[in-house]
Design an enzyme around this catalytic site. Structure first.
Site, PDB file in Angstrom:
ATOM      1  N   TYR A 127      -8.130  12.560  -8.713  1.00 11.26           N
ATOM      2  CA  TYR A 127      -7.815  11.214  -8.230  1.00 11.26           C
ATOM      3  C   TYR A 127      -9.116  10.458  -7.958  1.00 11.26           C
ATOM      4  CZ  TYR A 127      -4.822   7.574  -6.795  1.00 11.26           C
ATOM      5  OH  TYR A 127      -4.209   6.356  -6.754  1.00 11.26           O
ATOM      6  N   LYS A 139      -1.560  10.364  -8.770  1.00  7.35           N
ATOM      7  CA  LYS A 139      -0.881  10.356  -7.465  1.00  7.35           C
ATOM      8  C   LYS A 139       0.196  11.434  -7.410  1.00  7.35           C
ATOM      9  CE  LYS A 139      -2.093   7.636  -4.297  1.00  7.35           C
ATOM     10  NZ  LYS A 139      -2.330   6.370  -3.656  1.00  7.35           N
ATOM     11  N   GLU A 188       2.517   1.310  -6.559  1.00  5.62           N
ATOM     12  CA  GLU A 188       1.108   1.680  -6.428  1.00  5.62           C
ATOM     13  C   GLU A 188       0.212   0.739  -7.232  1.00  5.62           C
ATOM     14  OE1 GLU A 188       0.089   4.334  -4.624  1.00  5.62           O
ATOM     15  OE2 GLU A 188      -2.007   3.965  -5.131  1.00  5.62           O
ATOM     16  N   ASP A 189      -0.819   0.228  -6.596  1.00 11.49           N
ATOM     17  CA  ASP A 189      -1.829  -0.592  -7.270  1.00 11.49           C
ATOM     18  C   ASP A 189      -1.255  -1.817  -7.982  1.00 11.49           C
ATOM     19  OD1 ASP A 189      -3.790   0.923  -6.220  1.00 11.49           O
ATOM     20  OD2 ASP A 189      -4.561   1.715  -8.097  1.00 11.49           O
ATOM     21  N   ASP A 234       2.189   2.634  -1.047  1.00 11.78           N
ATOM     22  CA  ASP A 234       1.139   3.433  -0.415  1.00 11.78           C
ATOM     23  C   ASP A 234      -0.073   2.586  -0.044  1.00 11.78           C
ATOM     24  OD1 ASP A 234      -0.015   5.978   0.399  1.00 11.78           O
ATOM     25  OD2 ASP A 234      -1.442   5.551  -1.202  1.00 11.78           O
ATOM     26  N   ASP A 235      -0.387   1.572  -0.865  1.00 12.51           N
ATOM     27  CA  ASP A 235      -1.562   0.742  -0.564  1.00 12.51           C
ATOM     28  C   ASP A 235      -1.389   0.050   0.783  1.00 12.51           C
ATOM     29  OD1 ASP A 235      -2.771   1.184  -3.155  1.00 12.51           O
ATOM     30  OD2 ASP A 235      -1.121  -0.018  -3.917  1.00 12.51           O
ATOM     31  N   ASN A 253     -13.850   0.512   0.565  1.00  9.33           N
ATOM     32  CA  ASN A 253     -14.215   1.379  -0.565  1.00  9.33           C
ATOM     33  C   ASN A 253     -14.741   0.508  -1.703  1.00  9.33           C
ATOM     34  OD1 ASN A 253     -13.279   3.822   0.546  1.00  9.33           O
ATOM     35  ND2 ASN A 253     -11.182   3.255   0.069  1.00  9.33           N
TER      36      ASN A 253
HETATM   37  P1  NAD Z   1      -8.396  -8.251   0.818  1.00 15.37           P
HETATM   38  O1  NAD Z   1      -9.172  -8.942  -0.235  1.00 15.37           O
HETATM   39  O2  NAD Z   1      -6.928  -8.464   0.933  1.00 15.37           O
HETATM   40  O3  NAD Z   1      -9.034  -8.650   2.259  1.00 15.37           O
HETATM   41  C1  NAD Z   1     -10.400  -8.760   2.522  1.00 15.37           C
HETATM   42  C2  NAD Z   1     -10.582  -9.479   3.858  1.00 15.37           C
HETATM   43  O4  NAD Z   1     -11.969  -9.427   4.199  1.00 15.37           O
HETATM   44  C3  NAD Z   1     -10.169 -10.943   3.878  1.00 15.37           C
HETATM   45  O5  NAD Z   1      -9.481 -11.215   5.061  1.00 15.37           O
HETATM   46  C4  NAD Z   1     -11.512 -11.677   3.881  1.00 15.37           C
HETATM   47  O6  NAD Z   1     -11.444 -12.929   4.560  1.00 15.37           O
HETATM   48  C5  NAD Z   1     -12.372 -10.717   4.650  1.00 15.37           C
HETATM   49  N1  NAD Z   1     -13.797 -10.924   4.366  1.00 15.37           N
HETATM   50  C6  NAD Z   1     -14.398 -11.072   3.180  1.00 15.37           C
HETATM   51  N2  NAD Z   1     -15.717 -11.304   3.354  1.00 15.37           N
HETATM   52  C7  NAD Z   1     -15.933 -11.306   4.681  1.00 15.37           C
HETATM   53  C8  NAD Z   1     -17.075 -11.503   5.480  1.00 15.37           C
HETATM   54  N3  NAD Z   1     -18.277 -11.734   4.943  1.00 15.37           N
HETATM   55  N4  NAD Z   1     -16.944 -11.425   6.813  1.00 15.37           N
HETATM   56  C9  NAD Z   1     -15.743 -11.186   7.375  1.00 15.37           C
HETATM   57  N5  NAD Z   1     -14.614 -10.996   6.681  1.00 15.37           N
HETATM   58  C10 NAD Z   1     -14.718 -11.041   5.331  1.00 15.37           C
HETATM   59  O7  NAD Z   1      -8.728  -6.722   0.655  1.00 15.37           O
HETATM   60  P2  NAD Z   1      -7.861  -5.477   1.193  1.00 15.37           P
HETATM   61  O8  NAD Z   1      -6.852  -5.061   0.183  1.00 15.37           O
HETATM   62  O9  NAD Z   1      -7.427  -5.772   2.572  1.00 15.37           O
HETATM   63  O10 NAD Z   1      -8.972  -4.302   1.185  1.00 15.37           O
HETATM   64  C11 NAD Z   1     -10.117  -4.402   1.998  1.00 15.37           C
HETATM   65  C12 NAD Z   1     -10.930  -3.109   1.888  1.00 15.37           C
HETATM   66  O11 NAD Z   1     -10.205  -2.038   2.466  1.00 15.37           O
HETATM   67  C13 NAD Z   1     -11.257  -2.666   0.454  1.00 15.37           C
HETATM   68  O12 NAD Z   1     -12.633  -2.378   0.348  1.00 15.37           O
HETATM   69  C14 NAD Z   1     -10.470  -1.433   0.265  1.00 15.37           C
HETATM   70  O13 NAD Z   1     -11.179  -0.489  -0.534  1.00 15.37           O
HETATM   71  C15 NAD Z   1     -10.357  -0.911   1.672  1.00 15.37           C
HETATM   72  N6  NAD Z   1      -9.195  -0.007   1.756  1.00 15.37           N
HETATM   73  C16 NAD Z   1      -9.419   1.275   2.169  1.00 15.37           C
HETATM   74  C17 NAD Z   1      -8.375   2.184   2.226  1.00 15.37           C
HETATM   75  C18 NAD Z   1      -8.639   3.597   2.698  1.00 15.37           C
HETATM   76  O14 NAD Z   1      -9.757   3.949   2.914  1.00 15.37           O
HETATM   77  N7  NAD Z   1      -7.640   4.429   2.877  1.00 15.37           N
HETATM   78  C19 NAD Z   1      -7.109   1.799   1.831  1.00 15.37           C
HETATM   79  C20 NAD Z   1      -6.888   0.459   1.418  1.00 15.37           C
HETATM   80  C21 NAD Z   1      -7.954  -0.425   1.389  1.00 15.37           C
END
Ligand code: NAD
Length: 542
Positions: free
Chosen positions: A94, A165, A236-237, A259-260, A399
């Site tokens: 994965y 997955k 998913e995704d 899951d996301d 990530n």
């Molecule tokens: P998204 O694009 O929906 O949201 C991003 C947010 O960050 C927005 O609210 C934006 O305004 C804010 N942002 C952007 N630049 C900024 C800055 N300079 N200062 C402050 N805020 C800022 O993205 P998402 O789907 O919510 O995912 C966000 C992150 O979470 C990704 O990197 C993703 O990899 C990570 N994530 C991790 C896991 C995990 O580890 N299990 C799971 C899901 C998502």
């Protein structure tokens, strides 16, 4: 009764093939004489050979292709290998390797797996589902390839995601592989690089409007209900807006989850629950400030408030302990640019544009980074957290690693070793003073296989947020004192199967308590879960 498969077709059937481990009696009775070399292996010898062959592949993609071929030829051996070294092999099956596999899917494809449900076959989805050789499918993981990890629109190449997955459902959650079905809903792609790639295998058409997408997904969901009535659908995704809309539309209507959104929220919640065991403050006393107010941030905030409510807070009080900060600054009541789903967290707070200042004002016990902005938790931020907390909880969850809001080393250094740390991407252990800290990884793999196992064993008809809270609690309670002593707030990945079977028991408790199944409740839920878990071993076929 004689076994229905014989000879070469048996060797080509991944579910029953044992390769060189067919016994001499089986070789006689199943028409295999001469089709195999003389030596008879045990499963253990085959595992040894597989690990040796794997070690000879010198790229992660090469290892992915090797494992994928093993899955195509001998399922038992494939899962036995995965179970033997999950922490080492999951990143190959994965994330992160599956991302590379998706990008090069047209090139590395050997043998197809799963079902491609193309919008060009609108009106014929049931017929396509009936072409699948198994009639009792219990889990479908379905993507439309539109937002593959952080890689964007990869069209039909996204098929590697449901395949990966579902392999984890079996390897980490114990769901028997024959009940799982990977599906790619092919709606075309807007990725011009793919459209111009002669090796691309998906539909060569632009993506449809949201209304057309919804109409086709409706046909798909209805067809699944009819053809596989006991099936749970995991979305998913999908692109964020589609993901939220489809989840809202179907979560109360059919057995499904995303899951996301929900898995991410639960794994973060498990991390917070684990962290409370170090800080000594219960969830209901936590104040959490998010950097990022997108789908991940809002998903976590929503589940966290529900978990706080279960601990006795009113919804309003729970929400008042959560604040979000996005690209325009702190989310507060005078902001006019907020989405409906952000408004419950728009408190009467000053307008603040600097995250460290927001920490000094809101005094969070925890900060969660879901902003995709690398280095956003800089020295000022970590030092502010260390000033307002004896044990500041610091979770950079963005990530991949290159997007992480800080590294583990930075969090420990700048907090003088007081941070309670976990991240979205893995970091190596950190030495600070005379202590070695082991950073935990908030990987969704702790959650969705446990949900899957509980749904499978109980034949649940719905997947609710409360089930995700139970899964999070189940994971958090299995963190040992020895893990907490080195700062690890998730159970070690080497123990995934054990962790998930126990977490699945917690989920099953909720399923029965809420009447989410028509099956009678057995006395011993742990035994029920264990009895349903797939064990990769050979059975006599003679
Ligand atoms: P998204 O694009 O929906 O949201 C991003 C947010 O960050 C927005 O609210 C934006 O305004 C804010 N942002 C952007 N630049 C900024 C800055 N300079 N200062 C402050 N805020 C800022 O993205 P998402 O789907 O919510 O995912 C966000 C992150 O979470 C990704 O990197 C993703 O990899 C990570 N994530 C991790 C896991 C995990 O580890 N299990 C799971 C899901 C998502």
């Amino acid at each position: 009764m004689t076994f229905p498969l014989r000879g070469a077709p048996l060797l080509r059937d991944p579910r029953f093939n044992k390769g060189t481990a067919f016994t001499e009696e089986e070789r006689e009775s199943l028409g295999l004489l001469g089709l195999l070399p003389d030596g008879v292996d045990t499963l253990e010898t085959q595992v040894r050979r597989a690990f040796t062959q794997l070690a000879e592949k010198n790229s992660n993609l090469g290892k992915y292709i090797y494992l994928s071929s093993l899955q195509d030829t001998n399922e038992t051996l494939f899962y036995r290998v995965l179970r033997q070294a999950p922490a080492e092999l999951l990143p190959l099956v994965y994330t992160p390797t599956v991302g590379e596999a998706c990008e090069r899917y047209g090139l590395i494809m050997r043998r197809t797996k799963g079902l491609y449900v193309g919008i060009n076959h609108k009106g014929r989805v049931k017929e396509i589902l009936r072409n699948w050789p198994v009639s009792d499918v219990r889990f479908i993981v379905v993507t439309n390839g539109n937002r593959i990890l952080g890689l964007g629109d990869l069209g039909a190449n996204g098929m590697a995601i449901p395949i990966g997955k579902l392999a984890l459902y079996t390897a980490c959650g114990g769901v028997p592989p024959e009940f799982t079905l990977p599906v790619l809903i092919d709606l075309g792609t807007d990725n011009s690089k793919l459209l111009n790639d002669p090796l691309y295998l998906g539909l060569r058409r632009p993506r449809p409007s949201a209304a057309e997408l919804d109409e086709f997904v409706e046909e798909f969901v209805e067809a699944v209900q009819e053809v596989f009535p006991r099936c749970c659908i995991q979305f998913e995704d999908w692109a964020g807006v589609d993901a939220m809309r489809l989840l809202e539309k179907y979560r109360d209507r059919v057995c499904c989850f995303n899951d996301d959104i929900q898995g991410t929220a639960a794994v973060a919640l498990a991390g917070l629950m684990g962290a409370t065991r170090i800080t000594g403050k219960p969830l209901s006393q936590q104040r959490v400030l998010f950097l990022g107010a997108g789908s991940a941030g809002l998903g976590i905030a929503g589940l966290l408030t529900q978990a706080m409510v279960l601990e006795g807070l009113s919804l309003k009080d729970a929400q008042s302990q959560i604040a979000l900060f996005d690209i325009h600054g702190l989310i507060e009541s005078t902001r006019t640019d907020l989405h409906e789903f952000q408004k419950p967290y728009a408190h009467e707070l000053p307008s603040i544009k600097d995250f460290a200042d927001a920490i000094e004002m809101f005094k969070p016990t925890a900060i969660v980074g879901v902003s995709t902005v690398a280095r956003a938790f800089d020295r000022r931020v970590i030092e502010a957290m260390a000033r307002v907390n004896e044990r500041p909880i610091i979770f950079p969850y963005s990530n991949p690693t290159s997007r992480s809001e800080c590294t583990a080393e930075e969090a420990y250094q700048w907090s003088q070793g007081r941070a309670v740390f976990a991240s979205g991407s893995p970091f190596p252990p950190v030495r600070y003073g005379d202590k070695t800290f082991v950073p935990g990884q908030g990987n969704n793999v702790y959650i969705f296989p446990a949900i899957g196992m509980a749904v499978y064993a109980t034949q649940a008809t719905r997947v609710t947020d409360e089930m995700f809270i139970a899964a999070a609690r189940g994971v958090a309670e299995q963190v040992m004192q020895s893990d907490l002593d080195v700062g690890l707030i998730y159970p070690p990945q080497s123990e995934l199967l054990r962790t998930e079977l126990l977490a699945a028991t917690r989920v099953a408790e909720v399923i029965y308590a809420r009447g989410l199944t028509r099956m009678p409740r057995p006395d011993d839920l742990e035994a029920l879960i264990r009895a349903h878990a797939y064990i990769p071993e050979y059975h006599s076929l003679g």
